[in-house]
Design a protein around this motif. Sequence first.
Motif, PDB file in Angstrom:
ATOM      1  N   GLN A   1      11.914 113.208  99.592  1.00  0.00           N
ATOM      2  CA  GLN A   1      11.885 112.386  98.387  1.00  0.00           C
ATOM      3  C   GLN A   1      12.458 111.000  98.658  1.00  0.00           C
ATOM      4  OE1 GLN A   1      13.094 114.281  94.691  1.00  0.00           O
ATOM      5  NE2 GLN A   1      14.175 112.436  94.051  1.00  0.00           N
ATOM      6  N   ASP A   2      13.568 110.936  99.396  1.00  0.00           N
ATOM      7  CA  ASP A   2      14.174 109.638  99.718  1.00  0.00           C
ATOM      8  C   ASP A   2      13.214 108.763 100.526  1.00  0.00           C
ATOM      9  OD1 ASP A   2      16.449 110.395  98.395  1.00  0.00           O
ATOM     10  OD2 ASP A   2      17.575 110.938 100.208  1.00  0.00           O
ATOM     11  N   GLU A   3      12.524 109.374 101.492  1.00  0.00           N
ATOM     12  CA  GLU A   3      11.564 108.625 102.296  1.00  0.00           C
ATOM     13  C   GLU A   3      10.427 108.077 101.440  1.00  0.00           C
ATOM     14  OE1 GLU A   3      11.465 108.161 106.038  1.00  0.00           O
ATOM     15  OE2 GLU A   3      13.542 108.300 105.333  1.00  0.00           O
ATOM     16  N   PHE A   4       9.956 108.893 100.501  1.00  0.00           N
ATOM     17  CA  PHE A   4       8.879 108.455  99.610  1.00  0.00           C
ATOM     18  C   PHE A   4       9.356 107.332  98.697  1.00  0.00           C
ATOM     19  CE2 PHE A   4       6.511 108.911  95.571  1.00  0.00           C
ATOM     20  CZ  PHE A   4       5.222 108.700  96.031  1.00  0.00           C
ATOM     21  N   MET A   5      10.531 107.498  98.111  1.00  0.00           N
ATOM     22  CA  MET A   5      11.056 106.490  97.192  1.00  0.00           C
ATOM     23  C   MET A   5      11.270 105.153  97.900  1.00  0.00           C
ATOM     24  SD  MET A   5      11.241 107.919  94.222  1.00  0.00           S
ATOM     25  CE  MET A   5      12.330 106.881  93.276  1.00  0.00           C
ATOM     26  N   ALA A   6      11.663 105.207  99.187  1.00  0.00           N
ATOM     27  CA  ALA A   6      11.926 103.979  99.941  1.00  0.00           C
ATOM     28  C   ALA A   6      10.656 103.356 100.502  1.00  0.00           C
ATOM     29  CB  ALA A   6      12.915 104.276 101.073  1.00  0.00           C
ATOM     30  N   GLY A   7       9.509 104.043 100.344  1.00  0.00           N
ATOM     31  CA  GLY A   7       8.252 103.502 100.833  1.00  0.00           C
ATOM     32  C   GLY A   7       7.988 103.779 102.297  1.00  0.00           C
ATOM     33  N   ARG A   8       8.855 104.569 102.940  1.00  0.00           N
ATOM     34  CA  ARG A   8       8.671 104.854 104.365  1.00  0.00           C
ATOM     35  C   ARG A   8       7.709 106.016 104.596  1.00  0.00           C
ATOM     36  NH1 ARG A   8      14.259 103.702 104.027  1.00  0.00           N
ATOM     37  NH2 ARG A   8      14.742 105.929 103.819  1.00  0.00           N
ATOM     38  N   SER A   9       7.447 106.777 103.560  1.00  0.00           N
ATOM     39  CA  SER A   9       6.499 107.901 103.643  1.00  0.00           C
ATOM     40  C   SER A   9       5.536 107.750 102.466  1.00  0.00           C
ATOM     41  CB  SER A   9       7.254 109.236 103.576  1.00  0.00           C
ATOM     42  OG  SER A   9       6.381 110.317 103.741  1.00  0.00           O
ATOM     43  N   PRO A  10       4.392 107.103 102.685  1.00  0.00           N
ATOM     44  CA  PRO A  10       3.562 106.699 101.542  1.00  0.00           C
ATOM     45  C   PRO A  10       2.811 107.825 100.851  1.00  0.00           C
ATOM     46  CG  PRO A  10       2.509 106.091 103.600  1.00  0.00           C
ATOM     47  CD  PRO A  10       3.868 106.592 103.957  1.00  0.00           C
ATOM     48  N   CYS A  11       2.541 108.933 101.548  1.00  0.00           N
ATOM     49  CA  CYS A  11       1.693 109.966 100.951  1.00  0.00           C
ATOM     50  C   CYS A  11       2.384 111.327 100.990  1.00  0.00           C
ATOM     51  CB  CYS A  11       0.348 110.048 101.683  1.00  0.00           C
ATOM     52  SG  CYS A  11      -0.788 111.260 100.962  1.00  0.00           S
ATOM     53  N   ILE A  12       2.576 111.903  99.814  1.00  0.00           N
ATOM     54  CA  ILE A  12       3.176 113.234  99.670  1.00  0.00           C
ATOM     55  C   ILE A  12       2.096 114.195  99.194  1.00  0.00           C
ATOM     56  CG2 ILE A  12       4.756 114.610  98.268  1.00  0.00           C
ATOM     57  CD1 ILE A  12       6.523 113.104  99.902  1.00  0.00           C
ATOM     58  N   VAL A  13       1.916 115.300  99.909  1.00  0.00           N
ATOM     59  CA  VAL A  13       1.037 116.384  99.453  1.00  0.00           C
ATOM     60  C   VAL A  13       1.955 117.448  98.875  1.00  0.00           C
ATOM     61  CG1 VAL A  13      -0.752 118.030 100.064  1.00  0.00           C
ATOM     62  CG2 VAL A  13      -0.594 115.858 101.298  1.00  0.00           C
ATOM     63  N   ALA A  14       1.882 117.661  97.565  1.00  0.00           N
ATOM     64  CA  ALA A  14       2.949 118.401  96.909  1.00  0.00           C
ATOM     65  C   ALA A  14       2.449 119.367  95.852  1.00  0.00           C
ATOM     66  CB  ALA A  14       3.928 117.414  96.256  1.00  0.00           C
ATOM     67  N   THR A  15       3.233 120.420  95.654  1.00  0.00           N
ATOM     68  CA  THR A  15       3.072 121.238  94.460  1.00  0.00           C
ATOM     69  C   THR A  15       3.757 120.502  93.317  1.00  0.00           C
ATOM     70  OG1 THR A  15       5.139 122.416  94.895  1.00  0.00           O
ATOM     71  CG2 THR A  15       3.112 123.350  95.840  1.00  0.00           C
ATOM     72  N   ILE A  16       3.682 121.079  92.112  1.00  0.00           N
ATOM     73  CA  ILE A  16       4.295 120.387  90.978  1.00  0.00           C
ATOM     74  C   ILE A  16       5.808 120.400  91.050  1.00  0.00           C
ATOM     75  CG2 ILE A  16       2.344 120.685  89.423  1.00  0.00           C
ATOM     76  CD1 ILE A  16       3.867 123.034  88.161  1.00  0.00           C
ATOM     77  N   ALA A  17       6.382 121.013  92.115  1.00  0.00           N
ATOM     78  CA  ALA A  17       7.824 120.901  92.332  1.00  0.00           C
ATOM     79  C   ALA A  17       8.220 119.443  92.559  1.00  0.00           C
ATOM     80  CB  ALA A  17       8.237 121.741  93.541  1.00  0.00           C
ATOM     81  N   PHE A  18       7.259 118.601  92.933  1.00  0.00           N
ATOM     82  CA  PHE A  18       7.538 117.187  93.187  1.00  0.00           C
ATOM     83  C   PHE A  18       7.040 116.352  92.014  1.00  0.00           C
ATOM     84  CE2 PHE A  18       6.529 112.957  94.887  1.00  0.00           C
ATOM     85  CZ  PHE A  18       7.714 112.670  95.538  1.00  0.00           C
ATOM     86  N   GLY A  19       7.876 115.455  91.550  1.00  0.00           N
ATOM     87  CA  GLY A  19       7.428 114.532  90.517  1.00  0.00           C
ATOM     88  C   GLY A  19       8.363 114.451  89.341  1.00  0.00           C
ATOM     89  N   MET A  20       8.917 115.600  88.910  1.00  0.00           N
ATOM     90  CA  MET A  20       9.825 115.564  87.777  1.00  0.00           C
ATOM     91  C   MET A  20      11.061 114.757  88.146  1.00  0.00           C
ATOM     92  SD  MET A  20       8.315 117.314  85.421  1.00  0.00           S
ATOM     93  CE  MET A  20       9.466 117.964  84.229  1.00  0.00           C
ATOM     94  N   GLY A  21      11.331 113.719  87.398  1.00  0.00           N
ATOM     95  CA  GLY A  21      12.495 112.889  87.680  1.00  0.00           C
ATOM     96  C   GLY A  21      12.269 111.817  88.724  1.00  0.00           C
ATOM     97  N   ILE A  22      11.020 111.702  89.227  1.00  0.00           N
ATOM     98  CA  ILE A  22      10.724 110.661  90.218  1.00  0.00           C
ATOM     99  C   ILE A  22      10.456 109.353  89.478  1.00  0.00           C
ATOM    100  CG2 ILE A  22       9.156 109.943  92.054  1.00  0.00           C
ATOM    101  CD1 ILE A  22      10.919 112.338  92.717  1.00  0.00           C
ATOM    102  N   ASP A  23      11.403 108.460  89.556  1.00  0.00           N
ATOM    103  CA  ASP A  23      11.289 107.197  88.827  1.00  0.00           C
ATOM    104  C   ASP A  23      10.843 106.099  89.804  1.00  0.00           C
ATOM    105  OD1 ASP A  23      11.356 105.310  86.867  1.00  0.00           O
ATOM    106  OD2 ASP A  23      13.533 105.056  86.872  1.00  0.00           O
ATOM    107  N   LYS A  24       9.617 106.201  90.271  1.00  0.00           N
ATOM    108  CA  LYS A  24       9.062 105.206  91.203  1.00  0.00           C
ATOM    109  C   LYS A  24       7.952 104.480  90.465  1.00  0.00           C
ATOM    110  CE  LYS A  24       7.184 104.751  95.903  1.00  0.00           C
ATOM    111  NZ  LYS A  24       8.094 103.658  96.293  1.00  0.00           N
ATOM    112  N   ALA A  25       8.116 103.203  90.266  1.00  0.00           N
ATOM    113  CA  ALA A  25       7.211 102.456  89.389  1.00  0.00           C
ATOM    114  C   ALA A  25       5.881 102.112  90.040  1.00  0.00           C
ATOM    115  CB  ALA A  25       7.902 101.172  88.922  1.00  0.00           C
ATOM    116  N   ASP A  26       5.831 102.078  91.385  1.00  0.00           N
ATOM    117  CA  ASP A  26       4.655 101.515  92.046  1.00  0.00           C
ATOM    118  C   ASP A  26       3.779 102.567  92.722  1.00  0.00           C
ATOM    119  OD1 ASP A  26       6.484 102.153  94.002  1.00  0.00           O
ATOM    120  OD2 ASP A  26       6.187 100.323  95.179  1.00  0.00           O
ATOM    121  N   ILE A  27       3.694 103.760  92.177  1.00  0.00           N
ATOM    122  CA  ILE A  27       2.762 104.760  92.700  1.00  0.00           C
ATOM    123  C   ILE A  27       1.350 104.317  92.326  1.00  0.00           C
ATOM    124  CG2 ILE A  27       1.992 107.168  92.560  1.00  0.00           C
ATOM    125  CD1 ILE A  27       4.925 107.919  91.991  1.00  0.00           C
TER     126      ILE A  27
END
Length: 654
Positions: A276-302
């Motif tokens: 999650q930290d890597e994604f939020m920082a832009g160092r890991s641009p693509c996450i393949v995820a179940t719905i476990a990912f996303g709740m509480g993710i406050d990233k404005a530029d997806i």
Amino acid sequence: MSGIDKTLHQVFGYADFRPGQRPVIETLIAGRSAAAIFPTGSGKSLCYQLPALHLPHLTLVISPLLALMQDQLSFLRRHGIPAASIDSNQSRDETRAIMEDVAQGEIRILMISVERLKNERFWAFIRRVPLSLMVVDEAHCISEWGHNFRPDYLKLPDARRELGIPQVLLLTATATPKVIDDMCARFTIEACDVTATGFYRPNLDLQVAPVPAEQRPRRLVDWLRPRLTQATPPACIVYVTLQQTAERIAAYLQAAGLPAVAYHAGLDAETRAGLQDEFMAGRSPCIVATIAFGMGIDKADIRAVVHYDLPKSVENYSQEIGRAGRDGAPAECLMLAGGDHLNVLENFAYGDTPERDAIARVIAALPSAGQAWEFTLTTLSRDSDIRPLPLKTLLVQLELRGVIRPRYSYFAEYRFQLLEAAESLAGRFQGERRAFVEAILAASSRARTWHSLDFAALERLGAERGLDTSRRRVITALDYFVDKGWMVLESRQMTEVFDVVARVDDATLITALHDYFSDKEDAEIARLHAMLALFETEDCLTRRLADWFGDARAPERCGHCSACRGEVARLPAPPLPTPLDERDPLALCAPLRALLAEADEADAATPALLARFLCGLTSPRLIRLKARRLAGFAALEAYPYAEVATWLTRRLGQ
């Protein structure tokens, strides 16, 4: 300039409120309860964060996920607002320090999960704390008519009354008109104090372009390649249903030379946090995820959200695409899934429906009217073979039908380690208090350094010595000793205690409860098919989505969805599997039936249990027997569960 405007500017650094925020905040400041139905990422949290600074006492936030808490806490701390959470990942010292700060009035906002209210020690603490506002995040969870229903949420109105909290704020991003009416009725919130800002997002381009399952990985690569090979790849989320699909598709994208990582609940907490930290920082641009990912993710530029598999409902789809383009800039939302994934989602719904015999086992465990019913959820789930979540729903239904009434929950086991001699601890007190401490020590058996408290023995000692050894007083005293650094305390084995109010005819009750779950199952299946109809619409997709949530403000034709561009979707059906009558049920079920017989549980081999096994659905019994490792598990996962259960009933003659 008003007080709330000053706070907005000086504390939060915003020039103006976003749509809907001011009326909600003004309602709370005026002393009334409110509900805010805002799309994902449109500023719901400020609706309690700002009033919390103007209300006299603590704001208690009930949130369903740790990720939601941590993201909001980080925001509050950056703005110098004293806030904290209590969660199971903390050490006892960390929790104690937070509770001390709350008791001293140094914390303005405290965040907890709904399960925390069932914690005996927390409840004893929080009822002594003055409270101004209860905030219910993801408030749609309280309604049986919505998605993600959580039975524990039904207890929140009672908790609010018992704690004497004068005001409530309900927050949600995904609620239909029926759900809004339901959740507001439970908290007596007037219609004039409900603010909904609408669900139309003009910056989201909605695309439905389903392809057959075997072609989907290549199509995903082709769509992502021009985006992820840019000098600065945009942030993308690819949603899948199963953990193994996340791993497989992430590996496929990596093999195609695209930067992608898998994220799901099967990964350990440290790994998930790192991803999650890597994604939020832009160092890991693509996450393949179940719905476990996303709740509480406050990233404005997806910039892109892709559904590789079907979402679980229209509400889930709206919530998941709502994570794209929160900065207002254009973002794309692509649906690749087809009808070939429908069986998986339908089987999830079927898997949560208890068998009639399982319901009967719970009813059989009820004592006579007027008696107390004590159990641990884990044990009752195991003995009835009902998953924990539907079992909680069953218990709530028994409450609503007047059969049982909750008394309290308690930890069956308390053990403590003294950090000073027992005589020294007792010697800190005089008179009756010293006798009370001595009774606690006398009623505790010692094994090396740990003492196990025997509440029954303590109750007898109290009666003999004329002492108040009520459970509440004992728990309060133990927590006080911990706060003072005189002992270390551990509690285990959460036990539920209900009063049995009335016993009605068991057969009638079992039928009524089974019908209730069958109706919920039918409703879930209908919701899935309504979602498919939405994706295949010839009308504007954006408008149809807004209509689902009762929002009439979206344009008739948005011009930025695939339907408006004339690209009407037809979801491909799954390939027809081999007819069931050409399969051998005895051979398929033989491994499980042999295991059940070995465990002296042959009678449990009902068509429903065998169908769960063959469709790859777990139950407490199947988990306990480790049936997943057997040949035959998930052998018929391509077939609808109901069809398999009917076939087994006919072929096995049960």
